[in-house]
Design a protein around this motif. Structure first.
Motif, PDB file in Angstrom:
ATOM      1  N   GLY A 171       1.359   8.035  14.346  1.00  8.48           N
ATOM      2  CA  GLY A 171       0.689   6.742  14.382  1.00  8.48           C
ATOM      3  C   GLY A 171       0.806   5.842  13.166  1.00  8.48           C
ATOM      4  N   PRO A 174       3.551   2.518  14.670  1.00  2.00           N
ATOM      5  CA  PRO A 174       3.483   2.495  16.142  1.00  2.00           C
ATOM      6  C   PRO A 174       4.663   1.808  16.820  1.00  2.00           C
ATOM      7  CG  PRO A 174       1.637   1.277  15.149  1.00  2.00           C
ATOM      8  CD  PRO A 174       2.351   1.941  14.041  1.00  2.00           C
ATOM      9  N   CYS A 177       7.507   4.166  17.004  1.00  4.31           N
ATOM     10  CA  CYS A 177       7.201   5.200  17.998  1.00  4.31           C
ATOM     11  C   CYS A 177       7.472   4.679  19.407  1.00  4.31           C
ATOM     12  CB  CYS A 177       5.745   5.624  17.862  1.00  4.31           C
ATOM     13  SG  CYS A 177       5.342   7.030  18.909  1.00  4.31           S
ATOM     14  N   ARG A 184       2.911   4.769  22.908  1.00  6.39           N
ATOM     15  CA  ARG A 184       2.183   4.459  21.676  1.00  6.39           C
ATOM     16  C   ARG A 184       1.460   5.707  21.153  1.00  6.39           C
ATOM     17  NH1 ARG A 184       2.419  -0.897  20.960  1.00  6.39           N
ATOM     18  NH2 ARG A 184       2.841  -2.114  22.842  1.00  6.39           N
ATOM     19  N   ASN A 187      -3.365   7.452  15.931  1.00  5.51           N
ATOM     20  CA  ASN A 187      -3.534   7.941  14.562  1.00  5.51           C
ATOM     21  C   ASN A 187      -4.962   8.466  14.409  1.00  5.51           C
ATOM     22  OD1 ASN A 187      -3.282   8.426  11.871  1.00  5.51           O
ATOM     23  ND2 ASN A 187      -2.781   6.342  11.287  1.00  5.51           N
ATOM     24  N   GLY A 280      -3.163   5.623  24.062  1.00  6.06           N
ATOM     25  CA  GLY A 280      -2.018   6.402  23.583  1.00  6.06           C
ATOM     26  C   GLY A 280      -1.107   6.706  24.762  1.00  6.06           C
TER      27      GLY A 280
END
Ligand SMILES: [Zn+2]
Length: 378
Positions: A171, A174, A177, A184, A187, A280
């Protein structure tokens, strides 16, 4: 070889750069060897032992072999594997690996090559275009090589893939990622499990594009090492089902509430405090462990305490795609921390599902919500 010394890991003699044993961060020159990845290699020996009997073709390809630590340990310690193909772009590393193979009398079982990893994987071996097991253990992200790994493994073969770009997957970056893993990160206190699930969903989605399906059999997060083991099968009908295992984990950064969901909802509010939830994913929400496979790994673990601890937690783990840390709960209760076993026991006693998790020894999983956990323990 100048600058190299002999060390023993597991039952295997390895020639390693002298500085890799003394420096805090092992140097990449003349070759890379990370002694602290021993735990990860120990577990892979157990996983390959457990999988080998299922293989039609007992071959293993190691694309980023370095000085050959994992490949040689397989050649020496997993007798069921008949041929090991070890490749690295660094000729000095391959020379050290070849000499270590001689030291262990396994030169006949090993083939070494110096090539770019995808070229190596696409070359295949003498008899087959594909390998029974393909391992990929890169520096940082495996994202750009996932296609090659999947195209290099046989039907009903095994892949094992490491990611060490944990800052991205947990995280800190992002956007990076999202483009590497199509999801996503979160964190937060269970970010390493979210990271493993992002990695797994990238592998699953890539596989489905290639008319393949994956089934994770074991995964673990040991320090900055995230590692997934998955069976791969050629099946367009199973590939069609990929989205049944993909979803989202939602987290409230105000009160700590978390949940898993199949559908994306960017506007969802927290059930407990009404603040906006952070999403997420997309990520893998199905199980990361096949219990039968892990039980098989345990048969080979003997008195290896650290591996047994991880495997025992994986065996009992309930299928919830996030965990709670013990100290998150004790700080809410304003008490001294309960042991994880005690928390699990108390939650079960009032009718919730609960278990330990292999992803964090100070954490537990449950189907209870945060407020219900606090009530159950008060
Ligand atoms: Zn909340």
């Amino acid at each position: 070889m100048e600058g190299f010394v002999e060390t023993v890991e597991g039952k295997t003699r390895l020639l390693v750069p002298e500085l890799s044993l003394t420096e805090r961060v092992p140097p990449k020159v003349p070759a890379f060897f990370n002694p602290s990845a021993k735990q990860s290699r120990d577990l892979s020996i157990l996983a390959y032992h457990a999988f080998a009997p299922r293989l039609k073709e007992r071959t293993l390809a190691d694309g980023f072999t370095g000085i050959g630590a994992r490949a040689l340990r397989v050649a020496v310690e997993v007798p069921e594997i008949e041929q090991v193909f070890a490749n690295d772009a660094n000729p000095i590393a391959i020379e050290a690996a070849r000499r270590s193979a001689e030291l262990n009398n396994v030169l006949k079982k090993c083939r070494f090559s110096i090539n770019e990893v995808c070229k190596f994987l696409m070359n295949g071996n003498d008899v087959e275009e594909r390998f029974g097991i393909v391992d990929l253990d890169p520096f940082g992200t495996p994202a750009r090589h996932v296609d090659c790994v999947l195209r290099a493994v046989l039907d009903d073969g095994l892949i094992s893939i490491t990611a060490t770009d944990t800052a991205v997957l947990c995280g800190v970056y992002p956007e990076v990622c999202l483009r590497r893993y199509y999801g996503r990160p979160l964190n937060n206190s269970y970010g390493n499990e979210t990271a493993l699930r992002l990695l797994t969903s990238l592998i699953a989605l890539t596989a489905s594009r290639l008319e393949l399906a994956i089934k994770p059999v074991f995964s673990h997060a040991t320090m900055h090492y995230l590692r997934v083991y998955a069976r791969v099968s050629v099946s367009s009908s199973d590939a069609n089902d990929v989205y049944s295992s993909i979803g989202y984990v939602m987290h409230c950064f105000n009160c700590g509430h978390r949940l898993a969901t199949k559908e994306y909802d960017g506007k969802a509010k927290c059930q407990i405090c009404q603040k906006k939830l952070r999403v997420g994913g997309q990520l893998w929400i199905d199980s990361l462990h096949e219990k039968e496979f892990i039980a098989k790994m345990k048969e080979y673990a003997e008195d290896d305490e650290k591996s047994n601890k991880i495997l025992d937690a994986a065996l009992e783990e309930i299928n919830v795609p996030y965990y709670f840390k013990g100290d998150e709960i004790s700080s809410r209760l304003k008490t001294s921390p309960y042991s994880i076993s005690k928390i699990v026991e108390k939650l079960r006693a009032v009718g919730y599902k609960a278990s330990k998790t292999p992803f964090n020894s100070g954490a537990f999983k449950t189907d209870a919500m945060l407020n219900q956990i606090v009530d159950a323990l008060r």
